[in-house]
Structures are given as structure tokens and as C-alpha cells.
Design an enzyme around this catalytic site. Structure first.
Site, PDB file in Angstrom:
ATOM      1  N   HIS A 134      -1.252   0.332  -5.895  1.00 36.80           N
ATOM      2  CA  HIS A 134      -0.882  -1.087  -6.048  1.00 36.80           C
ATOM      3  C   HIS A 134      -2.061  -1.981  -6.445  1.00 36.80           C
ATOM      4  O   HIS A 134      -1.935  -2.820  -7.324  1.00 36.80           O
ATOM      5  CB  HIS A 134      -0.274  -1.610  -4.743  1.00 36.80           C
ATOM      6  CG  HIS A 134       0.950  -0.859  -4.308  1.00 36.80           C
ATOM      7  ND1 HIS A 134       2.161  -1.011  -4.928  1.00 36.80           N
ATOM      8  CD2 HIS A 134       1.153   0.055  -3.326  1.00 36.80           C
ATOM      9  CE1 HIS A 134       3.076  -0.224  -4.338  1.00 36.80           C
ATOM     10  NE2 HIS A 134       2.470   0.432  -3.363  1.00 36.80           N
TER      11      HIS A 134
ATOM     12  N   HIS B 128       0.668  -2.728   5.679  1.00 43.70           N
ATOM     13  CA  HIS B 128       1.009  -1.562   4.862  1.00 43.70           C
ATOM     14  C   HIS B 128       0.381  -1.747   3.478  1.00 43.70           C
ATOM     15  O   HIS B 128      -0.361  -0.898   3.027  1.00 43.70           O
ATOM     16  CB  HIS B 128       2.535  -1.366   4.784  1.00 43.70           C
ATOM     17  CG  HIS B 128       2.942  -0.150   3.984  1.00 43.70           C
ATOM     18  ND1 HIS B 128       4.167   0.456   4.095  1.00 43.70           N
ATOM     19  CD2 HIS B 128       2.288   0.565   3.039  1.00 43.70           C
ATOM     20  CE1 HIS B 128       4.229   1.510   3.277  1.00 43.70           C
ATOM     21  NE2 HIS B 128       3.114   1.589   2.622  1.00 43.70           N
TER      22      HIS B 128
ATOM     23  N   GLU C  39      -3.180   2.864  -1.193  1.00 43.94           N
ATOM     24  CA  GLU C  39      -2.690   1.510  -1.470  1.00 43.94           C
ATOM     25  C   GLU C  39      -3.469   0.859  -2.618  1.00 43.94           C
ATOM     26  O   GLU C  39      -2.889   0.197  -3.475  1.00 43.94           O
ATOM     27  CB  GLU C  39      -2.746   0.643  -0.206  1.00 43.94           C
ATOM     28  CG  GLU C  39      -1.768   1.088   0.882  1.00 43.94           C
ATOM     29  CD  GLU C  39      -0.307   1.093   0.416  1.00 43.94           C
ATOM     30  OE1 GLU C  39       0.141   0.088  -0.151  1.00 43.94           O
ATOM     31  OE2 GLU C  39       0.378   2.117   0.623  1.00 43.94           O
TER      32      GLU C  39
HETATM   33  P1  5GP Z   1      10.317   3.484  -0.026  1.00 47.81           P
HETATM   34  O1  5GP Z   1      10.998   4.370  -1.025  1.00 47.81           O
HETATM   35  O2  5GP Z   1       9.857   4.174   1.203  1.00 47.81           O
HETATM   36  O3  5GP Z   1      10.977   2.161   0.190  1.00 47.81           O
HETATM   37  O4  5GP Z   1       8.963   3.066  -0.732  1.00 47.81           O
HETATM   38  C1  5GP Z   1       7.989   4.000  -1.074  1.00 47.81           C
HETATM   39  C2  5GP Z   1       6.834   3.280  -1.716  1.00 47.81           C
HETATM   40  O5  5GP Z   1       7.216   2.760  -2.988  1.00 47.81           O
HETATM   41  C3  5GP Z   1       6.335   2.060  -0.971  1.00 47.81           C
HETATM   42  O6  5GP Z   1       5.490   2.361   0.069  1.00 47.81           O
HETATM   43  C4  5GP Z   1       5.632   1.333  -2.075  1.00 47.81           C
HETATM   44  O7  5GP Z   1       4.389   1.920  -2.365  1.00 47.81           O
HETATM   45  C5  5GP Z   1       6.578   1.526  -3.214  1.00 47.81           C
HETATM   46  N1  5GP Z   1       7.616   0.473  -3.245  1.00 47.81           N
HETATM   47  C6  5GP Z   1       8.882   0.534  -2.752  1.00 47.81           C
HETATM   48  N2  5GP Z   1       9.555  -0.599  -3.004  1.00 47.81           N
HETATM   49  C7  5GP Z   1       8.702  -1.402  -3.673  1.00 47.81           C
HETATM   50  C8  5GP Z   1       8.816  -2.705  -4.227  1.00 47.81           C
HETATM   51  O8  5GP Z   1       9.865  -3.369  -4.181  1.00 47.81           O
HETATM   52  N3  5GP Z   1       7.728  -3.199  -4.831  1.00 47.81           N
HETATM   53  C9  5GP Z   1       6.572  -2.498  -4.952  1.00 47.81           C
HETATM   54  N4  5GP Z   1       5.539  -3.077  -5.576  1.00 47.81           N
HETATM   55  N5  5GP Z   1       6.433  -1.276  -4.454  1.00 47.81           N
HETATM   56  C10 5GP Z   1       7.468  -0.726  -3.821  1.00 47.81           C
HETATM   57  P1  5GP Z   2       3.690   4.065  -0.131  1.00 48.01           P
HETATM   58  O1  5GP Z   2       4.896   4.312   0.645  1.00 48.01           O
HETATM   59  O2  5GP Z   2       2.875   2.867   0.153  1.00 48.01           O
HETATM   60  O3  5GP Z   2       3.698   4.489  -1.558  1.00 48.01           O
HETATM   61  O4  5GP Z   2       2.837   5.260   0.426  1.00 48.01           O
HETATM   62  C1  5GP Z   2       2.413   5.353   1.709  1.00 48.01           C
HETATM   63  C2  5GP Z   2       1.499   6.559   1.677  1.00 48.01           C
HETATM   64  O5  5GP Z   2       0.476   6.345   2.592  1.00 48.01           O
HETATM   65  C3  5GP Z   2       2.247   7.816   2.065  1.00 48.01           C
HETATM   66  O6  5GP Z   2       1.709   8.895   1.340  1.00 48.01           O
HETATM   67  C4  5GP Z   2       1.905   7.958   3.533  1.00 48.01           C
HETATM   68  O7  5GP Z   2       1.824   9.289   3.948  1.00 48.01           O
HETATM   69  C5  5GP Z   2       0.518   7.320   3.585  1.00 48.01           C
HETATM   70  N1  5GP Z   2       0.281   6.654   4.861  1.00 48.01           N
HETATM   71  C6  5GP Z   2      -0.806   6.836   5.603  1.00 48.01           C
HETATM   72  N2  5GP Z   2      -0.738   6.095   6.725  1.00 48.01           N
HETATM   73  C7  5GP Z   2       0.419   5.418   6.673  1.00 48.01           C
HETATM   74  C8  5GP Z   2       1.041   4.483   7.552  1.00 48.01           C
HETATM   75  O8  5GP Z   2       0.542   4.130   8.617  1.00 48.01           O
HETATM   76  N3  5GP Z   2       2.222   3.973   7.150  1.00 48.01           N
HETATM   77  C9  5GP Z   2       2.816   4.332   5.971  1.00 48.01           C
HETATM   78  N4  5GP Z   2       3.991   3.776   5.651  1.00 48.01           N
HETATM   79  N5  5GP Z   2       2.268   5.214   5.123  1.00 48.01           N
HETATM   80  C10 5GP Z   2       1.069   5.761   5.475  1.00 48.01           C
END
Ligand code: 5GP
Ligand code: 5GP
Length: 232
Positions: free
Chosen positions: A125, A67, A121
Site C-alpha cells: 500500500h 493494520h 503494508e
Molecule cells: P480481505 O480480503 O481480507 O478483506 O483483504 C485482504 C487485503 O486486501 C487487505 O488487508 C488489504 O491489503 C487489501 N484490501 C482489501 N480491501 C481493500 C480496500 O477496499 N482498499 C484497499 N486499498 N485495500 C484493500
Molecule cells: P493485507 O491483508 O493487509 O494484505 O495483508 C496482511 C498481511 O500481513 C498478511 O499476510 C498477514 O499474514 C500479515 N500480518 C502480519 N501481522 C498481521 C496482523 O496483526 N493482522 C493482519 N490482519 N495481518 C497481519
């Protein structure tokens, strides 16, 4: 009097010049503390109510996929979108793309090659890790970590298979710790019927991106004591 003022002024200037470098050194060493290396189980991305789309290159292997590699602070917060002047540039990673298609597949809809996921990504990040690694190193390091951690191998060696059965969270954590040497954090989501299942595995990496470490802090959230490991 003039002379005294001039020398005081010179002394303050000199002391400022002496402390400036240490101020900068301190701030650059605090731009993040460690990384989370996060891998997702495709079966758990796809069997939710939202479902998924296979990449344009076809159904990925039944294996964990990358991821992201996420810079983090020890207090649990994290920097994001750190440098708009360094957009994702696929020409810098052309040597890695075929491996990325296999190891970092996208499952979001609509179907794509993966570029949009990798771009997201890197920009969210990766741009925050540039004091340590450049764009090519960001992706190369992540691919190396996927190989090295071999999560599916760790689980199956302990008899934990992606067969739709339930396993104890303890045994899942224990098998990954036994194999990698480090305690993972497990994130769950829910399948279409609402059952808690193994979705993502977090391992921690030191701030120079040279290897795994014990996590300074874990994310929040809870799985059940028994969770499903769906097939893909
Ligand atoms: P979710 O709200 O689905 O847990 O996370 C959404 C997105 O927020 C993740 O895919 C990632 O990009 C970022 N994120 C969530 N939790 C963390 C964390 O603990 N550390 C970092 N660096 N990013 C995070
Ligand atoms: P994060 O949660 O890392 O901030 O964001 C993930 C982003 O990448 C979301 O906008 C999601 O739609 C896109 N994405 C594309 N492919 C994938 C996948 O295979 N897994 C996840 N978790 N996110 C994906």
C-alpha cells in the site's frame, strides 16, 4: 510546399509540448483519491478458529492496533505494489520503531517483531502513496492517526467495552462518529463459535494525508445488527 510542411510540423511539435505537461499533471493527480486508515481489534484477530501469535516483544496492550493506511480510488478499487524499487527500509524509521511496536503490533503466526507486517503494508500500500508521502511519513502519519482517532476511548466513553457482550452496530458507529466527527465503516469476523464480532474499523483520510474525511465509498461486507466486542 517544403516551407508549409516544415511550419505545420513545427506547429504540431509546439502544441504537443504545450499539452504534455497537463497530461502528466492529470495522471499524477489521479494515482489515488483517498486513504482508508484501518485499525484492528486484537481480541477478534485472536479468537477465531485460526488463532494468533503474540509479537516477540510480548502481548500487546488491549487496544486497537494499526493494520494499514491504504490508498484507494473513489470507484472502490485500489492500486497495490506500486514500486519495487522502494523496498521497506527499517533504517528510515528507526525513530518510530518503539512506537510502532506498541501501536502497530503483529499478531500473525509465527511470532515476529512486526517488521514483516510493516514491510508488507509499505510494499503493498505505502508504495502507492509516494506522490504524497515518503516511507517515514507513511508510518509517522499512521501513528498520528491512531493517536488522534483514539477508537477505544470513543467506544468506552459511550459504555461500549471489550467485555464479550453484544452491542448494536448503530451504537458502535454512532460513538465513533460522535468522537471523531466522521462515519466509520465496521468490518466483522467470526469467533470460534461463529458469532459476528467487531474486527476492523475503517476511517477515511484525504489524499494529502492531512486529516479525516467522510468516506467517498465504503467497502463491502456485512455485520449483524448486534455484534460482540470480545476481550483481549
Ligand atoms: P480481505 O480480503 O481480507 O478483506 O483483504 C485482504 C487485503 O486486501 C487487505 O488487508 C488489504 O491489503 C487489501 N484490501 C482489501 N480491501 C481493500 C480496500 O477496499 N482498499 C484497499 N486499498 N485495500 C484493500
Ligand atoms: P493485507 O491483508 O493487509 O494484505 O495483508 C496482511 C498481511 O500481513 C498478511 O499476510 C498477514 O499474514 C500479515 N500480518 C502480519 N501481522 C498481521 C496482523 O496483526 N493482522 C493482519 N490482519 N495481518 C497481519
Amino acid at each position: 510546399m517544403k516551407l508549409l510542411q516544415a511550419s505545420l510540423c513545427l506547429i504540431s511539435l509546439i502544441s504537443l509540448l504545450l499539452v504534455l505537461p497537463s497530461i502528466f499533471a492529470a495522471s499524477s493527480s489521479e494515482d489515488f483519491d483517498f486513504f482508508y486508515f484501518v485499525q484492528q481489534w486484537p481480541g477478534s484477530y485472536c479468537d477465531t478458529q485460526k488463532s494468533c501469535c503474540y509479537p516477540t516483544s510480548g502481548k500487546p496492550a488491549a487496544d486497537f492496533g494499526i493494520h494499514g493506511l491504504w490508498p484507494n480510488y473513489k470507484d472502490g478499487t485500489y492500486p497495490s505494489n506500486c514500486d519495487a524499487t522502494k523496498p521497506f527500509d527499517s533504517s528510515t524509521i528507526s525513530d518510530l520503531v518503539s512506537s510502532m511496536k506498541r501501536n502497530w503490533p503483529t499478531l500473525a503466526c509465527p511470532s515476529g517483531s512486526g517488521e514483516a507486517f510493516w514491510e508488507h503494508e509499505w510494499e503493498k500500500h505505502g508504495t502507492c502513496s509516494q506522490s504524497v508521502i515518503n516511507q517515514h511519513e507513511y508510518f509517522q502519519t499512521s501513528l498520528g492517526l491512531k493517536q488522534k482517532t483514539n477508537l477505544l476511548g470513543a467506544l468506552t466513553k459511550a459504555g461500549i467495552n471489550p467485555d464479550g457482550n453484544s452491542y448494536s452496530l448503530e451504537s458502535i458507529r454512532g460513538s465513533i462518529k460522535a468522537s471523531t466527527g466522521f462515519t466509520p465503516w465496521i468490518e466483522c469476523n467470526r469467533d470460534g463459535s461463529g458469532n459476528s464480532q467487531l474486527y476492523q474499523v475503517y476511517l477515511c483520510v484525504d489524499r494529502s494525508a492531512s486529516g479525516l474525511i467522510e468516506c467517498p465509498v465504503f467497502p463491502h461486507g456485512k455485520c449483524g445488527a448486534q455484534i460482540e466486542f470480545p476481550s483481549f
